[in-house]
Design a protein around this motif. Structure first.
Motif, PDB file in Angstrom:
ATOM      1  N   GLU A  65       0.827  -1.215   0.000  1.00 46.17           N
ATOM      2  CA  GLU A  65       0.000   0.000   0.000  1.00 46.17           C
ATOM      3  C   GLU A  65       0.858   1.260   0.000  1.00 46.17           C
ATOM      4  OE1 GLU A  65      -4.330  -0.256   1.510  1.00 46.17           O
ATOM      5  OE2 GLU A  65      -3.041  -0.798   3.210  1.00 46.17           O
ATOM      6  N   LYS A  70      -3.477   0.524  -3.211  1.00 44.43           N
ATOM      7  CA  LYS A  70      -4.127  -0.793  -3.215  1.00 44.43           C
ATOM      8  C   LYS A  70      -4.267  -1.277  -4.661  1.00 44.43           C
ATOM      9  CE  LYS A  70      -7.325  -1.768  -0.215  1.00 44.43           C
ATOM     10  NZ  LYS A  70      -8.593  -1.949   0.538  1.00 44.43           N
ATOM     11  N   LEU A  92      -5.714  -7.106   2.388  1.00 38.37           N
ATOM     12  CA  LEU A  92      -6.019  -5.925   1.579  1.00 38.37           C
ATOM     13  C   LEU A  92      -7.448  -5.939   1.040  1.00 38.37           C
ATOM     14  CD1 LEU A  92      -2.696  -5.664  -0.485  1.00 38.37           C
ATOM     15  CD2 LEU A  92      -3.439  -4.151   1.375  1.00 38.37           C
ATOM     16  N   VAL A  94      -8.626  -7.682  -1.526  1.00 39.55           N
ATOM     17  CA  VAL A  94      -8.631  -7.623  -2.993  1.00 39.55           C
ATOM     18  C   VAL A  94      -8.590  -9.051  -3.543  1.00 39.55           C
ATOM     19  CG1 VAL A  94      -7.472  -5.383  -3.042  1.00 39.55           C
ATOM     20  CG2 VAL A  94      -6.103  -7.473  -3.182  1.00 39.55           C
TER      21      VAL A  94
END
Length: 215
Positions: A65, A70, A92, A94
Motif C-alpha cells: 500500500e 491498493k 487488503l 482484494v
C-alpha cells in the motif's frame, strides 16, 4: 530493496527462530542445482505459525500500500507463495490469483488460476528470491494476460547479483521484507553465528557456484 531495517531484522529473527532459515556453514546443504550452500530457506514453514504468518502478511500488505496503493489483484507465484499471497490479498481485501510455472496439461490449460481482467493492476508476492528467474516467468505470464504489473514483494532474497540484473532488465521493482545481509547481521547479534562464520557466509553469497566450505 529494503524499506525498513527494523522489519528486515525482525523478519530474519522470526525465520531463524522457526528454522524457516537454517545456517550451517560447517555442514553445508546441497541445492537441487548442485551448489553447496551454507543456508537453506523454506518460508512455507511460516504458514504453520499464526503469529509469524500474520506478521509477514501485515508487513507485506502495508509495504504494498505504501509503494503502490491498493492494487486490483494480488498474484502469488506457485507453489511457495500461494499461501502468503492469499493472506496478503485477504488483508487488503482484494482478489487473488496464482501463477503456475507452466500451463496445465489438461482442462482449460491455465497458467494463471483465478479471475484476472485485462488492464488490472497487479502486485506479485513471492516467498523467496534466488536468481529471480521463476518469479519473472510469472511476470511474463501476467503481462501476456495484459495485466499492469506494478512490482514484486517477497519475504526474503539471497541478494545474488544475477537476480539484481534480471529484475533490472525487466525494469521491475523488487522489495523484500528481509535479505541476506540483514539475516547475517541479526544472526551475529543473537550469537546464532560467530564472526568467522559470518565471513564464510559472506564469501558464499559472492560466488555461490564455486564456493568451498573449507575456505
Amino acid at each position: 530493496m529494503i524499506l525498513k531495517k527494523e522489519t528486515a531484522k525482525k523478519t530474519a529473527e522470526l525465520l531463524l527462530q522457526i528454522n524457516a532459515i537454517k545456517l550451517q556453514p560447517q555442514n553445508p546443504f546441497t541445492w537441487a542445482s548442485g551448489w553447496k550452500s551454507p543456508i537453506y530457506c523454506d518460508n512455507r514453514i511460516t504458514l504453520s505459525y499464526p503469529q509469524i504468518r500474520n506478521y509477514l502478511r501485515e508487513n507485506i500488505a502495508q509495504q504494498i500500500e505504501h509503494l503502490y496503493g491498493k492494487p486490483d489483484v494480488i498474484a502469488g507465484v506457485a507453489t511457495g507463495a500461494i499461501g502468503i499471497g492469499m493472506l496478503v490479498a485477504d488483508y487488503l481485501n482484494v482478489p487473488f490469483v496464482y501463477v503456475r510455472p507452466e500451463a496445465k496439461k489438461h482442462g482449460r490449460q491455465n497458467k494463471i488460476e483465478g479471475k484476472l481482467d485485462s488492464g488490472q493492476s497487479v502486485v506479485v508476492v513471492e516467498d523467496l528470491i534466488s536468481t529471480g528467474k521463476s518469479s519473472l516467468m510469472a511476470v511474463d505470464a501476467l503481462k501476456e494476460a495484459e495485466a499492469n504489473v506494478k512490482g514484486m514483494l517477497a519475504i526474503f532474497t539471497y541478494g545474488f547479483d544475477i537476480a539484481l540484473e534480471n529484475f533490472k532488465a525487466y525494469n521491475l521493482d523488487l522489495y523484500t521484507l528481509s535479505d541476506y545481509e540483514h539475516l547475517l547481521e541479526q544472526a551475529l547479534d543473537t550469537r546464532y553465528i560467530s564472526e568467522k562464520e559470518k565471513h564464510t557466509l559472506q564469501s558464499w553469497r559472492l560466488s555461490p557456484g564455486t564456493w568451498n566450505a573449507d575456505l
